[in-house]
Design an enzyme around this catalytic site. Structure first.
Site, PDB file in Angstrom:
ATOM      1  CG  ASN A  83      22.953 -32.133 -75.189  1.00  0.00           C
ATOM      2  OD1 ASN A  83      23.910 -33.012 -75.525  1.00  0.00           O
ATOM      3  ND2 ASN A  83      22.319 -31.411 -75.934  1.00  0.00           N
ATOM      4  CG  HIS A 113      26.772 -32.097 -47.910  1.00  0.00           C
ATOM      5  ND1 HIS A 113      26.297 -32.831 -47.563  1.00  0.00           N
ATOM      6  CD2 HIS A 113      26.844 -31.857 -49.227  1.00  0.00           C
ATOM      7  CE1 HIS A 113      26.610 -33.965 -48.601  1.00  0.00           C
ATOM      8  NE2 HIS A 113      26.741 -33.127 -49.520  1.00  0.00           N
ATOM      9  N   GLY A 140      23.022 -24.878 -71.614  1.00  0.00           N
ATOM     10  CA  GLY A 140      24.145 -25.705 -71.204  1.00  0.00           C
ATOM     11  C   GLY A 140      24.829 -25.137 -69.923  1.00  0.00           C
ATOM     12  CB  THR A 163      19.696 -19.526 -55.955  1.00  0.00           C
ATOM     13  OG1 THR A 163      18.871 -18.432 -56.352  1.00  0.00           O
ATOM     14  CG2 THR A 163      20.836 -19.760 -56.558  1.00  0.00           C
ATOM     15  CE  LYS A 164      14.823 -14.918 -56.983  1.00  0.00           C
ATOM     16  NZ  LYS A 164      14.781 -13.540 -56.368  1.00  0.00           N
ATOM     17  NE  ARG A 178      19.203  -9.816 -63.293  1.00  0.00           N
ATOM     18  CZ  ARG A 178      18.880  -9.435 -64.853  1.00  0.00           C
ATOM     19  NH1 ARG A 178      17.436  -9.603 -64.923  1.00  0.00           N
ATOM     20  NH2 ARG A 178      19.596  -8.854 -65.627  1.00  0.00           N
TER      21      ARG A 178
END
Length: 191
Positions: A83, A113, A140, A163-164, A178
């Site tokens: 999209n 970084h 979104g 994140t995982k 989660r």
């Protein structure tokens, strides 16, 4: 090793290096070319998408406002929908399965970084691949961080930060994301 060889080997590299930057400039040109083609000219847009990405399945749709780092590291399956205003920072490979929909203003990043100020002053980056399975709907304003694998038949709620790794057959959401609940696949593999 050259900085490009370090990047491709998954090591820290200097993102201001001339050869590293040349990949980015190629993608900037291709994204600009794609942006100039009317959304209604699906055939012309598909040609540019196939030039930009490493692999493209049938029926790709990438709407306006798309940006990427290289494009060369993006592989998408059939019936891919990207999209408006999606960014894929594909310093490392980004593999996206069949029947995937990515919502507007989503960021998929493979690059990170150093925590060290000295490392950031040296323009260091390090990249980890992202893999997204089949039949995934990413809402979104989602952010997918480096090194994440999202399984098959997953819904990522709007605004989530992934994140995982995410297992198959679930809905995830939140910051950090989660599992909210499991869902069943209703796909007949014979189709």
């Amino acid at each position: 090793m050259t900085e490009l060889e370090k990047l491709d080997a998954g090591m820290e590299y200097d993102f201001w290096d001339e050869a590293v930057n040349a990949r980015k400039l190629r993608a900037i040109e291709a994204c600009g070319k794609l942006e100039k083609i009317p959304q209604t000219d699906e055939a012309a847009r598909a040609v540019v998408i196939k030039e930009l990405f490493a692999h493209v399945g049938e029926n790709p749709a990438v709407l306006t406002g798309f940006n990427c780092d290289y494009g060369l590291h993006i592989s998408v399956g059939k019936n891919f929908l990207c999209n408006y205003n999606v960014t894929i920072l594909d310093i490392a490979p980004v593999s996206i399965g069949d029947y995937v929909m990515i919502g507007p203003n989503t960021l998929i990043s493979t690059v990170n970084h150093p925590i060290s100020s000295a490392g950031r002053r040296k323009h260091l980056g390090i990249a980890k691949s992202v893999k997204i399975g089949n039949d995934v709907w990413i809402g979104g304003n989602v952010t997918v961080l480096p090194g994440v694998t999202i399984g098959d038949n997953v819904i990522v709620a709007a605004g989530a930060v992934v994140t995982k790794d995410v297992p198959d057959n679930c809905i995830i959401g939140g910051v950090p994301a989660r599992v909210i609940r499991s869902i069943e696949s209703d796909i007949d593999e014979r189709d």
